[in-house]
Design a protein around this motif. Structure first.
Motif, PDB file in Angstrom:
ATOM      1  N   THR A 159       0.764  -1.016   0.008  1.00  0.00           N
ATOM      2  CA  THR A 159      -0.065  -0.077  -0.093  1.00  0.00           C
ATOM      3  C   THR A 159       0.986   1.080   0.112  1.00  0.00           C
ATOM      4  N   GLY A 160       0.149   2.341  -0.531  1.00  0.00           N
ATOM      5  CA  GLY A 160       1.087   3.560  -0.508  1.00  0.00           C
ATOM      6  C   GLY A 160       0.204   4.877  -0.397  1.00  0.00           C
ATOM      7  N   MET A 161       0.892   5.813   0.161  1.00  0.00           N
ATOM      8  CA  MET A 161       0.376   7.191   0.166  1.00  0.00           C
ATOM      9  C   MET A 161       1.147   8.139  -0.085  1.00  0.00           C
ATOM     10  N   THR A 162       1.033   8.768  -1.163  1.00  0.00           N
ATOM     11  CA  THR A 162       2.025   9.990  -1.745  1.00  0.00           C
ATOM     12  C   THR A 162       0.958  11.330  -1.650  1.00  0.00           C
ATOM     13  N   GLU A 163       1.617  12.376  -1.055  1.00  0.00           N
ATOM     14  CA  GLU A 163       1.293  13.546  -0.920  1.00  0.00           C
ATOM     15  C   GLU A 163       2.280  14.633  -1.779  1.00  0.00           C
ATOM     16  N   LEU A 164       1.698  14.991  -2.714  1.00  0.00           N
ATOM     17  CA  LEU A 164       2.505  15.925  -3.877  1.00  0.00           C
ATOM     18  C   LEU A 164       2.754  17.426  -3.018  1.00  0.00           C
ATOM     19  N   ALA A 165       3.688  18.125  -3.384  1.00  0.00           N
ATOM     20  CA  ALA A 165       3.709  19.401  -3.018  1.00  0.00           C
ATOM     21  C   ALA A 165       2.666  20.426  -3.326  1.00  0.00           C
ATOM     22  N   ASN A 166       1.950  20.013  -4.117  1.00  0.00           N
ATOM     23  CA  ASN A 166       0.685  21.010  -4.669  1.00  0.00           C
ATOM     24  C   ASN A 166      -0.560  20.562  -3.619  1.00  0.00           C
ATOM     25  N   GLY A 167      -0.320  19.669  -2.648  1.00  0.00           N
ATOM     26  CA  GLY A 167      -1.516  19.146  -1.931  1.00  0.00           C
ATOM     27  C   GLY A 167      -2.056  17.853  -2.416  1.00  0.00           C
ATOM     28  N   MET A 168      -1.963  17.610  -3.619  1.00  0.00           N
ATOM     29  CA  MET A 168      -2.776  16.239  -4.255  1.00  0.00           C
ATOM     30  C   MET A 168      -2.401  14.954  -3.443  1.00  0.00           C
ATOM     31  N   ARG A 169      -3.203  14.300  -3.027  1.00  0.00           N
ATOM     32  CA  ARG A 169      -2.793  12.796  -2.192  1.00  0.00           C
ATOM     33  C   ARG A 169      -3.370  11.736  -3.197  1.00  0.00           C
ATOM     34  N   ILE A 170      -2.296  10.645  -3.336  1.00  0.00           N
ATOM     35  CA  ILE A 170      -2.745   9.633  -4.231  1.00  0.00           C
ATOM     36  C   ILE A 170      -2.366   8.372  -3.494  1.00  0.00           C
ATOM     37  N   ALA A 171      -3.378   7.657  -3.222  1.00  0.00           N
ATOM     38  CA  ALA A 171      -3.300   6.118  -2.490  1.00  0.00           C
ATOM     39  C   ALA A 171      -3.215   5.148  -3.395  1.00  0.00           C
ATOM     40  N   SER A 172      -2.458   3.856  -3.312  1.00  0.00           N
ATOM     41  CA  SER A 172      -2.369   2.866  -3.981  1.00  0.00           C
ATOM     42  C   SER A 172      -2.286   1.542  -3.255  1.00  0.00           C
ATOM     43  N   PHE A 173      -2.721   0.504  -4.033  1.00  0.00           N
ATOM     44  CA  PHE A 173      -2.863  -0.682  -3.600  1.00  0.00           C
ATOM     45  C   PHE A 173      -2.159  -1.705  -4.730  1.00  0.00           C
ATOM     46  N   CYS A 174      -1.539  -2.662  -4.233  1.00  0.00           N
ATOM     47  CA  CYS A 174      -0.980  -3.729  -5.075  1.00  0.00           C
ATOM     48  C   CYS A 174      -0.972  -5.035  -4.449  1.00  0.00           C
ATOM     49  N   SER A 175      -1.456  -5.953  -5.363  1.00  0.00           N
ATOM     50  CA  SER A 175      -1.205  -7.347  -4.974  1.00  0.00           C
ATOM     51  C   SER A 175      -0.188  -8.049  -6.001  1.00  0.00           C
ATOM     52  N   GLU A 176       0.711  -8.904  -5.257  1.00  0.00           N
ATOM     53  CA  GLU A 176       1.861  -9.234  -6.176  1.00  0.00           C
ATOM     54  C   GLU A 176       2.060 -10.727  -5.870  1.00  0.00           C
ATOM     55  N   ILE A 177       2.205 -11.490  -7.183  1.00  0.00           N
ATOM     56  CA  ILE A 177       2.239 -12.893  -6.989  1.00  0.00           C
ATOM     57  C   ILE A 177       3.646 -13.251  -7.675  1.00  0.00           C
ATOM     58  N   ARG A 178       4.416 -14.283  -7.017  1.00  0.00           N
ATOM     59  CA  ARG A 178       5.482 -14.699  -7.373  1.00  0.00           C
ATOM     60  C   ARG A 178       5.265 -15.589  -8.616  1.00  0.00           C
ATOM     61  N   LEU A 179       6.099 -15.352  -9.830  1.00  0.00           N
ATOM     62  CA  LEU A 179       6.089 -16.372 -10.937  1.00  0.00           C
ATOM     63  C   LEU A 179       7.205 -17.279 -10.869  1.00  0.00           C
ATOM     64  N   GLY A 180       6.822 -18.410 -11.553  1.00  0.00           N
ATOM     65  CA  GLY A 180       7.918 -19.363 -11.600  1.00  0.00           C
ATOM     66  C   GLY A 180       8.175 -20.183 -10.096  1.00  0.00           C
ATOM     67  N   VAL A 181       6.837 -20.391  -9.451  1.00  0.00           N
ATOM     68  CA  VAL A 181       7.183 -21.091  -8.482  1.00  0.00           C
ATOM     69  C   VAL A 181       7.038 -22.889  -8.707  1.00  0.00           C
ATOM     70  N   LYS A 182       8.199 -23.338  -8.255  1.00  0.00           N
ATOM     71  CA  LYS A 182       8.078 -24.865  -8.559  1.00  0.00           C
ATOM     72  C   LYS A 182       6.899 -25.680  -7.835  1.00  0.00           C
ATOM     73  N   PRO A 183       6.040 -26.580  -8.236  1.00  0.00           N
ATOM     74  CA  PRO A 183       5.107 -27.256  -7.359  1.00  0.00           C
ATOM     75  C   PRO A 183       5.612 -27.924  -6.140  1.00  0.00           C
ATOM     76  N   PRO A 184       4.788 -28.384  -5.330  1.00  0.00           N
ATOM     77  CA  PRO A 184       5.301 -29.110  -4.097  1.00  0.00           C
ATOM     78  C   PRO A 184       5.556 -30.591  -4.713  1.00  0.00           C
ATOM     79  N   GLN A 185       6.896 -31.307  -4.550  1.00  0.00           N
ATOM     80  CA  GLN A 185       7.140 -32.797  -4.643  1.00  0.00           C
ATOM     81  C   GLN A 185       6.258 -33.384  -3.875  1.00  0.00           C
ATOM     82  N   PRO A 186       5.715 -34.468  -4.620  1.00  0.00           N
ATOM     83  CA  PRO A 186       4.922 -35.620  -3.769  1.00  0.00           C
ATOM     84  C   PRO A 186       5.725 -36.545  -2.845  1.00  0.00           C
ATOM     85  N   SER A 187       5.208 -36.487  -1.669  1.00  0.00           N
ATOM     86  CA  SER A 187       6.063 -37.256  -0.758  1.00  0.00           C
ATOM     87  C   SER A 187       5.877 -38.885  -0.955  1.00  0.00           C
TER      88      SER A 187
END
Length: 187
Positions: A159-187
């Motif tokens: 999450t992010g909150m940015t306030e610019l010098a002119n007073g404008m405020r911008i909020a952000s939200f990111c969801s991030e997924i790791r790529l190239g993950v190996k599947p679990p090995q069977p036991s």
């Protein structure tokens, strides 16, 4: 969790979905990014070079820079709603060892210190508390606070909150997924 371990966990390939919202205009935009994040040891050439550049800039300061702890190289390719061309960038972040007693240093129950960023004259501060990383950046143009945490090893939130010098405020939200993950090995 130690801050170095947290930064090691950030390394890898990630897909990010982002929503930004301008609070004053009530406008929102969606975007997506591909991120390639490399963990760098404190003695890596890139880390040392950025550190030396910033150390030279503060030679007149009463408080010298702490030594580097580790670094991250982040390559990003992003597309934002309404833009036809993707934007690419590479940023180097270097975490410095915590310095107790400094303004903005972390409290006893958290770990914190200074972050150096390539292409930025100013320094940011970081704090790792309850396994949530907070980075605060101040400049003459803007002040931003970003928080990052893991849901599990392959899913993280920002999450992010940015306030610019002119007073404008911008909020952000990111969801991030790791790529190239190996599947679990069977036991």
């Amino acid at each position: 969790m130690e801050i170095v371990n947290f930064f090691e966990k950030l390394a890898g390939r990630w897909f990010s979905q982002r929503t930004t919202h301008a609070l004053s205009t009530q406008q929102s935009k969606a975007g997506k990014s591909d991120l390639e994040v490399d963990f760098l040891a404190a003695d890596a050439a890139e880390v040392q070079q950025l550190y030396q550049t910033h150390a030279e800039a503060v030679t007149d300061s009463a408080t010298p820079l702490a030594a580097p702890l580790c670094g991250l190289r982040v390559h990003q390719s992003s597309t934002i709603e309404g833009d036809s061309q993707p934007k690419t960038s590479t940023t180097l972040l270097v975490l410095l060892k915590p310095q107790p007693g400094l303004k903005d240093s972390a409290s006893d129950d958290s770990q914190g210190g200074t972050v150096l960023r390539s292409g930025a004259e100013s320094q940011s501060t970081y704090k790792l508390e309850d396994e949530v990383l907070t980075i605060i950046s101040d400049s003459s143009e803007a002040r931003s606070e970003e928080r990052l945490w893991f849901i599990n090893d392959n899913l993280r939130m920002r999450t992010g909150m940015t306030e610019l010098a002119n007073g404008m405020r911008i909020a952000s939200f990111c969801s991030e997924i790791r790529l190239g993950v190996k599947p679990p090995q069977p036991s």
